[in-house]
Design an enzyme around this catalytic site. Structure first.
Site, short mmCIF file in Angstrom:
data_model
loop_
_atom_site.label_atom_id
_atom_site.label_comp_id
_atom_site.label_asym_id
_atom_site.label_seq_id
_atom_site.Cartn_x
_atom_site.Cartn_y
_atom_site.Cartn_z
N ASP A 52 31.22 34.79 45.36
CA ASP A 52 31.37 34.99 43.92
C ASP A 52 30.02 34.82 43.22
O ASP A 52 29.46 33.73 43.18
CB ASP A 52 32.38 33.96 43.39
CG ASP A 52 32.80 34.23 41.96
OD1 ASP A 52 32.24 35.16 41.34
OD2 ASP A 52 33.68 33.50 41.46
N HIS A 63 29.79 35.27 40.05
CA HIS A 63 30.25 34.57 38.84
C HIS A 63 29.54 35.03 37.57
O HIS A 63 29.48 34.28 36.58
CB HIS A 63 30.08 33.06 39.03
CG HIS A 63 31.19 32.25 38.43
ND1 HIS A 63 31.15 31.76 37.15
CD2 HIS A 63 32.37 31.84 38.95
CE1 HIS A 63 32.25 31.08 36.88
NE2 HIS A 63 33.01 31.11 37.96
N GLU A 96 31.87 39.25 44.40
CA GLU A 96 32.64 39.21 43.15
C GLU A 96 31.76 39.08 41.92
O GLU A 96 30.80 38.31 41.91
CB GLU A 96 33.62 38.04 43.22
CG GLU A 96 34.47 37.87 41.97
CD GLU A 96 35.50 36.77 42.12
OE1 GLU A 96 35.93 36.22 41.09
OE2 GLU A 96 35.88 36.44 43.26
N GLU A 150 38.24 39.35 36.53
CA GLU A 150 38.90 38.17 35.97
C GLU A 150 38.71 38.06 34.46
O GLU A 150 39.47 37.38 33.78
CB GLU A 150 38.41 36.91 36.66
CG GLU A 150 36.97 36.53 36.35
CD GLU A 150 36.51 35.34 37.16
OE1 GLU A 150 36.26 34.28 36.56
OE2 GLU A 150 36.40 35.47 38.39
N HIS A 164 42.81 37.08 40.26
CA HIS A 164 42.14 35.81 40.01
C HIS A 164 43.20 34.77 39.65
O HIS A 164 44.06 35.02 38.81
CB HIS A 164 41.18 36.01 38.84
CG HIS A 164 40.43 34.81 38.39
ND1 HIS A 164 40.77 34.12 37.24
CD2 HIS A 164 39.35 34.17 38.91
CE1 HIS A 164 39.93 33.12 37.07
NE2 HIS A 164 39.05 33.13 38.06
#
Length: 382
Positions: free
Chosen positions: A184, A186, A210, A236, A285
Site C-alpha cells: 500500500d 497509501h 495500492e 478506498e 477496503h
C-alpha cells in the site's frame, strides 16, 4: 408495508460509527457509516437523512438510495456517501431478515462458497515485518498487506527507496511462493517516487500496488499503470461509479471501494458491475468493524469479479475494542484456511450485540487522523 420507525447512531471504540434502523414490525437492521476522523460529522448527516426515511417502507431500498443521494442540490463526497452507506447496509439487513435470506441471496445468489481474506501488518524495519507477518500466517491467513513506507520525501533518497524494497523483500521471504503480499503506497508517494520504486518491487511479485497517488490525482494513475507490470489498485477514497470510471479507464487491475464510504451495498454492487466491464477485480477496503465486513462479504458472495477481502480482526491499531467484540456469535467471521466461509444467516449474516454497542456509545471515541510533517516542517501525506 414494513415501515421504518426509528433510526439511531452509535459512536463506538476504536473509531467506528454504527447505524441501527428499526421497523414497526420489530425487525432491526444494522449498518456501518464509519468515516475515520469525521464520524461525528457523518452522525449529523445520518440524523438529517433520517427525516427522509422515517415512516417509509424499509424494503424500497433502491428508491431510498436514489432519494438519499440525489434529493439535495449538493451531492457526493465522503460525509454524505458514508451516511448513505450506513443506512443502505441497514436496509439490506432488514430486507434479508424480512425474507429470511442472507443478503447475497437477494443479490442473485452465491457465486462462491468462501472468500479469501487478508490482514494488514505493520513494521518499520525488515525484522519487525517478518515477525508481524509470521503472526498473521500463524493466525491462518494466506495473504497480507503492508505499507510501502512512512513519510516519503517528494523526491525520495536512495535510502528511502532501499527501505521500501528491503521491507517487501522481508515479507516475501516469510511468505514464500504460495502466499501473497500487497503493498500500500497509501497516497504518500509522488508520481515520480511511485514510478521509481514500482520496477524495484517487481521481483517480489506483489499481489497489487495500492493507491500510488492520492485520489485527487487520479488523472495521473494511468502514468503509473504504464510504468509497471504489477497489478495496480485504488478506490478506498472514491465514492461512486462516476469517480471510479476514470481509474478503470486508466487501466487499474483491482478496484477497492469501501462499503462504509461508497454508498453501501447498493452502490458498490454497481461499481463491481462497472469494473467487470473493464476486466477489473474487486477487493473492498475494510479496516473497519464487523458490520462493514459482513456487508463486504455479502457483496462478495454474489459478485463474480471478487478477488479478496481486507479485514482488521486482531489488527494492532484497534485500541479500546476488537472487531468481534460487538458480535453475539463470533463464529461466522472466523478464518478457515485463510478464508471466511459463506454467511448463511438472514440479512448481513451476523448478530450485533445491541447491549455492547449501547454501552460503548456512552464512552464514545475521538479518533483523529494523524498529522505528519517532513523534517523541514512542511505537511506530509499520511
Amino acid at each position: 408495508m414494513t415501515t421504518i420507525a426509528r433510526i439511531e447512531t452509535f459512536l463506538v471504540a476504536p473509531r467506528w460509527l454504527f447505524v441501527r434502523v428499526e421497523t414497526d414490525s420489530g425487525i432491526v437492521g444494522w449498518g456501518e457509516a464509519t468515516c475515520e476522523g469525521r464520524s461525528e460529522t457523518v452522525r449529523t448527516a445520518v440524523d438529517q437523512l433520517a427525516e427522509l426515511l422515517i415512516g417509509r417502507d424499509a424494503l424500497r431500498i433502491e428508491d431510498h438510495w436514489q432519494v438519499l443521494t440525489k434529493s439535495s442540490f449538493y451531492r457526493g463526497g465522503p460525509i454524505l456517501a458514508s451516511a448513505v452507506a450506513g443506512l443502505d447496509q441497514a436496509l439490506w439487513d432488514i430486507a434479508g431478515k424480512h425474507f429470511g435470506a442472507p443478503v447475497h441471496q437477494l443479490l442473485g445468489g452465491p457465486v462462491r462458497d468462501r472468500i479469501r481474506v487478508y490482514g494488514w501488518v505493520g513494521g518499520d524495519e525488515p525484522g519487525e515485518v517478518r515477525d508481524h507477518i509470521a503472526a498473521q500466517v500463524e493466525a491462518g491467513l494466506t495473504a497480507v498487506k503492508m505499507n510501502a513506507s512512512g513519510r516519503m520525501s517528494p523526491v525520495a533518497s536512495v535510502a528511502e527507496l532501499d527501505g521500501v524494497v528491503a521491507r517487501v523483500a522481508a515479507a516475501r521471504e516469510v511468505l514464500g511462493a504460495h502466499r501473497d503480499v500487497a503493498v500500500d503506497f497509501h497516497g504518500r508517494f509522488t508520481l515520480a517516487n511511485a514510478r521509481r520504486v514500482a520496477p524495484l518491487l517487481e521481483p517480489y511479485r506483489p499481489l497489487f500496488l495500492e493507491e500510488p497517488v492520492v485520489p485527487e490525482n487520479s488523472h495521473l494513475i494511468g502514468e503509473f499503470v504504464r510504468s509497471t507490470t504489477t497489478p495496480v489498485s485504488t478506490g478506498e477514497r472514491l465514492y461512486s461509479r462516476q469517480e471510479f470510471l476514470p481509474v478503470l479507464q486508466a487501466g487499474i487491475a483491482v478496484a477497492q471501494p469501501d462499503l462504509a464510504h461508497a454508498g453501501g451495498i447498493t452502490e458498490v454492487r454497481k461499481i463491481a458491475t462497472l469494473a467487470e466491464v473493464y476486466d477489473v477485480q474487486l477487493a473492498p477496503h475494510c479496516p473497519l468493524g464487523p458490520i462493514a465486513l459482513a456487508a463486504c462479504l455479502q457483496v462478495g458472495f454474489a459478485t463474480p469479479n471478487y478477488l479478496i477481502q481486507e479485514q482488521s480482526i486482531g489488527i494492532h491499531y484497534n485500541s479500546g475494542a476488537e472487531v468481534l467484540d460487538y458480535c453475539l456469535d463470533k463464529t461466522p467471521l472466523t478464518f478457515v484456511d485463510g478464508h471466511i466461509e459463506r454467511l448463511t444467516a438472514p440479512g448481513l449474516g451476523i448478530e450485533v450485540d445491541d447491549q455492547a454497542v449501547r454501552s460503548a456509545d456512552k464512552k464514545g471515541h475521538a479518533w483523529r487522523s494523524p498529522t505528519w510533517r517532513h523534517p523541514d516542517g512542511s505537511y506530509a501525506e499520511w
